[in-house]
Design a protein around this motif. Structure first.
Motif, PDB file in Angstrom:
ATOM      1  N   ARG A 127       0.847  -1.192   0.000  1.00  0.00           N
ATOM      2  CA  ARG A 127       0.000   0.000   0.000  1.00  0.00           C
ATOM      3  C   ARG A 127       0.886   1.248   0.000  1.00  0.00           C
ATOM      4  NH1 ARG A 127      -2.801  -2.046   5.269  1.00  0.00           N
ATOM      5  NH2 ARG A 127      -0.615  -2.695   5.435  1.00  0.00           N
ATOM      6  N   ILE A 128       0.746   2.059  -1.048  1.00  0.00           N
ATOM      7  CA  ILE A 128       1.556   3.269  -1.209  1.00  0.00           C
ATOM      8  C   ILE A 128       0.632   4.482  -1.152  1.00  0.00           C
ATOM      9  CG2 ILE A 128       3.068   4.556  -2.765  1.00  0.00           C
ATOM     10  CD1 ILE A 128       4.070   1.906  -3.847  1.00  0.00           C
ATOM     11  N   GLY A 129       0.907   5.384  -0.207  1.00  0.00           N
ATOM     12  CA  GLY A 129       0.149   6.623  -0.111  1.00  0.00           C
ATOM     13  C   GLY A 129       0.902   7.757  -0.787  1.00  0.00           C
ATOM     14  N   ASP A 185       2.355   1.255   3.525  1.00  0.00           N
ATOM     15  CA  ASP A 185       3.699   0.692   3.649  1.00  0.00           C
ATOM     16  C   ASP A 185       4.785   1.693   3.254  1.00  0.00           C
ATOM     17  OD1 ASP A 185       2.895  -2.057   4.336  1.00  0.00           O
ATOM     18  OD2 ASP A 185       2.001  -2.025   2.345  1.00  0.00           O
ATOM     19  N   LEU A 186       4.421   2.706   2.435  1.00  0.00           N
ATOM     20  CA  LEU A 186       5.405   3.688   1.982  1.00  0.00           C
ATOM     21  C   LEU A 186       4.662   4.971   1.621  1.00  0.00           C
ATOM     22  CD1 LEU A 186       8.510   3.198  -0.207  1.00  0.00           C
ATOM     23  CD2 LEU A 186       6.792   4.839  -0.997  1.00  0.00           C
ATOM     24  N   ARG A 239       7.688   5.796  12.560  1.00  0.00           N
ATOM     25  CA  ARG A 239       6.791   4.642  12.523  1.00  0.00           C
ATOM     26  C   ARG A 239       7.301   3.544  11.595  1.00  0.00           C
ATOM     27  NH1 ARG A 239       0.732   7.247  12.417  1.00  0.00           N
ATOM     28  NH2 ARG A 239       0.178   5.054  12.443  1.00  0.00           N
ATOM     29  N   GLY A 240       8.504   3.732  11.051  1.00  0.00           N
ATOM     30  CA  GLY A 240       9.096   2.721  10.186  1.00  0.00           C
ATOM     31  C   GLY A 240       8.591   2.755   8.765  1.00  0.00           C
ATOM     32  N   LEU A 291      10.829   2.566  -7.875  1.00  0.00           N
ATOM     33  CA  LEU A 291      11.717   2.896  -6.753  1.00  0.00           C
ATOM     34  C   LEU A 291      11.069   2.480  -5.432  1.00  0.00           C
ATOM     35  CD1 LEU A 291      14.182   4.258  -5.478  1.00  0.00           C
ATOM     36  CD2 LEU A 291      12.958   6.446  -5.645  1.00  0.00           C
ATOM     37  N   ALA A 292       9.771   2.735  -5.280  1.00  0.00           N
ATOM     38  CA  ALA A 292       9.071   2.368  -4.042  1.00  0.00           C
ATOM     39  C   ALA A 292       9.137   0.863  -3.804  1.00  0.00           C
ATOM     40  CB  ALA A 292       7.627   2.837  -4.102  1.00  0.00           C
TER      41      ALA A 292
END
Length: 507
Positions: free
Chosen positions: A18-20, A75-76, A97-98, A269-270
């Motif tokens: 999950r990428i925001g 997740d990123l 929060r990592g 890249l993510a």
């Protein structure tokens, strides 16, 4: 069945990253980036779900969106910061929060992000500057130097600072040019005001460089209204179809610069970061200078790529709808299968219960028949009399209140020496709640449980005073009073005399 359904539901997105995305602003360029990222969700070997939020040039809103995206379990985080410094605290919270942070287009301090990706704003400004110098050398202005005006965007944003840096470096050392610089705010309206004011003041520029093509439209509006369009050349940056690329073809702008979007490279890249593959912290994407000679071919290529990206996003949305329907149907089938299994188990248990019930009924019928035979048989009745008791020897029934009173009396006598005794403890001893104990004792004795406990303690103290040589202090502690003074006070209230007076009377 509910547990099975829950497990099936929870497993559906377990392998999706999950990428925001937090966009600082809107516009055609950022819409192109968004579409490229959405189109790239399924291009690579890992499934990706991209969620995009836009702050529309509001830093406070972007801070709230960053916190909200982090709370949603991404997740990123991918961010194009509206302003660098005010976002530092929010980005630090995300990193703590990592959650990795990828910064694109606009920069933040390296300690606040995992990697940067985007075009070089310095290179974009420098490329336009070099072209402006070439064009200016072809201009002849009797009695004065060619005048070059740069209208910057907000200098609090890194693209504005870097584009200004690159442009001013290209013009450095060219004293044959008159260089003016004015700060705008990324809007065409402010650019229009600045350019028109200079023209009306008699300081008409020969060349106007705007930090994006949207600002360039404001400059073009100003030169058209002042009827100076044939004498002023306009330059911009972004090079988008429908904007800069078309403006160059129409002759509204002399040049633009295709500032790369790189949406698919951002997702690549993510994924490298999330899957712990090697990646570079600094990822610079190349741009292209657009002039009238190459504007048409670049516009055609860009338009086709944008159309394909939109089609791909549409196809993916439909596929996600179909997959969602498929997953729902699969879950329903699993739920139906689980329901059928549960029904079969229920039927089996019901059948076993029925069999056991029949067995019990038969046993009871057999016992009833044997009892009937036993009591109707004369020999059996004679034997039964041996086990029967005379009514006169049976115990006399006692009331429930008598049983309760004896139980409570015994409980109090066993625990009265505890000065910290609570009514809840007495209630537990007789199997009643505190409220039930209060009602029961009040109904039987007319006293509250506390009053009854104190009275029994004083009675026991009276007995010990009359029958032992223990001191008043020893007796007070033995019957549960915290202090001898309080014992003596309660004793006088109960019996009209102090404990020592009672001792004196018995001497």
């Amino acid at each position: 069945m509910l547990a099975i359904t829950t497990v099936i539901t929870s497993c559906s997105d377990s392998n999706t990253y999950r990428i925001g995305v937090s966009q600082c602003s809107g516009g055609a360029w950022r819409e192109k980036v968004n579409n490229e990222m959405l189109a790239a969700q399924h291009l690579y070997e890992h499934a990706v779900k991209v969620s995009i939020a836009c702050a529309y040039d509001d830093t406070e809103r972007q801070i709230q969106q960053i916190d909200s995206l982090a709370d949603s379990g991404i997740d990123l985080l991918v961010i194009a910061p509206n302003e660098s410094a005010p976002l530092s605290s929010a980005l630090q919270r995300v990193r703590q929060r990592g959650i990795p942070v990828v910064c694109f287009d606009r920069r933040v301090p390296l300690q606040n992000c995992t990697a940067f990706i985007g075009g070089s704003n310095v290179e974009a400004g420098h490329a336009i500057g070099v072209n402006v110098v070439d064009v200016a050398h072809g201009l002849t202005r009797p009695g004065r130097k060619p005048r070059v005006l740069e209208v910057t965007a907000l200098m609090s944003s890194s693209p504005a600072r870097e584009r200004h840096q690159g442009f001013s470096q290209a013009l450095k050392g060219h004293d044959e040019l008159e260089y003016l610089c004015r700060q705008g705010d990324w809007s065409s309206e402010e650019t229009y005001r600045i350019v028109k004011q200079l023209i009306l003041e008699g300081r008409q520029p020969d060349i106007v460089f705007c930090h994006n093509d949207g600002m360039a439209t404001g400059a073009y509006k100003a030169v058209v209204e002042t009827q100076t369009a044939d004498h002023i050349q306009i330059f911009g940056i972004d090079g988008m179809p429908g904007e800069g690329l078309d403006y160059v073809q129409f002759g509204h702008q002399t040049a633009s610069y295709v500032y790369p979007t790189g949406g698919s490279e951002i997702i690549r890249l993510a994924l490298d970061i999330l899957t712990h593959r090697p990646y570079k912290r600094e990822n610079i994407l190349p741009g292209i200078l657009v002039v009238r000679e190459n504007a048409w071919s670049i516009a055609q290529t860009s338009s086709e790529l944008m159309r394909q990206n939109k089609d791909l996003v549409t196809i993916q949305n439909k596929l996600e709808d179909y997959l969602g329907l498929y997953n729902l149907q699969r879950k329903l089938l699993w739920a139906l299968a689980a329901g059928c299994l549960a029904l079969a188990v229920g039927c089996l248990l019901t059948w076993r219960a029925f069999i056991q019930m029949r067995r019990v009924v038969r046993q009871r019928q057999t016992m009833h028949e044997e009892q009937t035979l036993f009591y109707t048989n004369p020999d059996s009745r004679t034997l039964l009399q041996v086990f029967e008791s005379d009514n006169e020897t049976l115990p006399t029934p006692r009331s429930q209140d008598s049983i309760f009173a004896e139980t409570l009396n015994e409980a109090i006598r066993q625990t009265m020496s505890n000065p910290n005794l609570k009514m809840d403890d007495l209630g537990n001893a007789v199997g009643l709640s505190r409220v039930q104990l209060y009602r029961k004792v009040k109904a039987i004795t007319g006293l509250t449980p506390v009053e009854l406990l104190r009275q029994m303690r004083l009675q026991q103290g009276y007995v010990l005073l009359a029958t032992t040589n223990k001191t008043v202090q020893e007796i007070a502690y033995e019957v549960g009073f915290g202090t001898p003074g309080y014992f003596s006070k309660c004793f006088r209230q109960q019996y009209g005399k102090y404990p020592m007076e009672l001792r004196s009377e018995q001497s």
